[in-house]
Design a protein around this motif. Structure first.
Motif, mmCIF file in Angstrom:
data_model
loop_
_atom_site.group_PDB
_atom_site.id
_atom_site.type_symbol
_atom_site.label_atom_id
_atom_site.label_comp_id
_atom_site.label_asym_id
_atom_site.label_seq_id
_atom_site.Cartn_x
_atom_site.Cartn_y
_atom_site.Cartn_z
ATOM 1 N N HIS A 116 27.623 -73.844 24.838
ATOM 2 C CA HIS A 116 28.187 -72.482 24.702
ATOM 3 C C HIS A 116 28.878 -72.390 23.471
ATOM 4 O O HIS A 116 29.463 -72.992 22.945
ATOM 5 N N LEU A 176 21.681 -69.300 27.696
ATOM 6 C CA LEU A 176 22.522 -68.852 27.069
ATOM 7 C C LEU A 176 22.382 -67.626 26.287
ATOM 8 O O LEU A 176 23.509 -66.773 26.194
ATOM 9 N N ASP A 182 28.336 -65.761 25.947
ATOM 10 C CA ASP A 182 27.943 -66.601 24.871
ATOM 11 C C ASP A 182 27.565 -65.835 23.292
ATOM 12 O O ASP A 182 27.059 -64.817 23.454
#
Length: 237
Positions: A116, A176, A182
């Protein structure tokens, strides 16, 4: 199960293989068979397992050439002519017997920027997420990956190209990329468009076929191909 015993061949990596006659029982799993061998026939046999209920993925092995969670694979589904062959996962170094080194698999997650990328701190308010948005749906589609490496073992591209990031790492990158929280979009696209990235995938689909959690890494990789291509042409303007 009608047979009284099962002829079990266990491939033991570079150490060869062993043959065992294992008593057959109703509702017997492949993991039950491996455990019987270790407990009753060969205490030196090494293998991994933890939860035994299909939650952790640590018991993944090759069963008759197919990567599976052995705790959820009933012998009755895979036995052929009273016999079954069990081997360590493909595409990973063997440490001993049925135990493989998972480091290369997890290293690919890092290479694919599968971590992340955030900028908020614990002191910032929680950012709202629209659970109905198209991107959130894409992110949620792969979130149940438990890193068992079945897709990695199933992948022929990994077998032919050790630098290929593999289905799990690329699916994580896609998750992500579609996560509103993100902020690493550029880093992710750069990571997955390199020499070992998503464009190496031949779309054979073994990763999706054999995923025990019914995830679809092949579609995630196709999404990365689209986004990296768009990014390439945008930068070329």
């Amino acid at each position: 199960m009608t047979t009284q015993s099962i002829k079990v061949t266990i491939k033991r990596g570079p150490d060869g293989q062993g043959a065992f006659d294992v008593p057959a029982h109703d509702n017997q799993t492949v993991l039950d068979v491996v455990s019987w061998v270790q407990q009753n026939a060969d205490p030196t046999l090494s293998y991994r397992f933890a939860c035994r209920v299909g939650m952790c993925g640590s018991c993944a092995m090759m069963v008759n050439g197919v990567p599976r969670w052995t705790c959820r694979t009933h012998i009755s589904k895979v036995i052929k002519d009273g016999a079954v062959t069990i081997a360590p996962l493909r595409n990973l170094p063997v440490i001993k017997d049925l135990v493989v080194d998972m480091d290369p698999f997890f290293d690919k997650w890092v290479e694919a920027e599968g971590v992340h990328h955030g900028s908020l701190t614990r002191h910032d308010p929680i950012a709202p997420v629209d659970e109905t948005s198209a991107t959130r749906v894409e992110a949620n589609a792969g979130i149940e990956c438990i890193n068992c490496s079945v897709c990695y073992a199933a992948c022929d591209t990994v077998a032919g190209n050790p630098d290929y990031l593999g289905p799990a790492a690329l699916q994580r990158a896609w998750t992500l990329l579609n996560d509103a929280k993100d902020e690493g979009r550029g880093a992710i696209l750069d990571a997955v468009s390199g020499s070992g990235g998503c464009h190496n995938c031949h779309s054979i689909g073994s990763c999706t076929t054999y995923c025990p959690n019914d995830l679809d890494p092949m579609s995630a990789i196709a999404g990365l191909k689209r986004e990296t291509t768009k990014s390439f042409f945008r930068r070329g303007r």
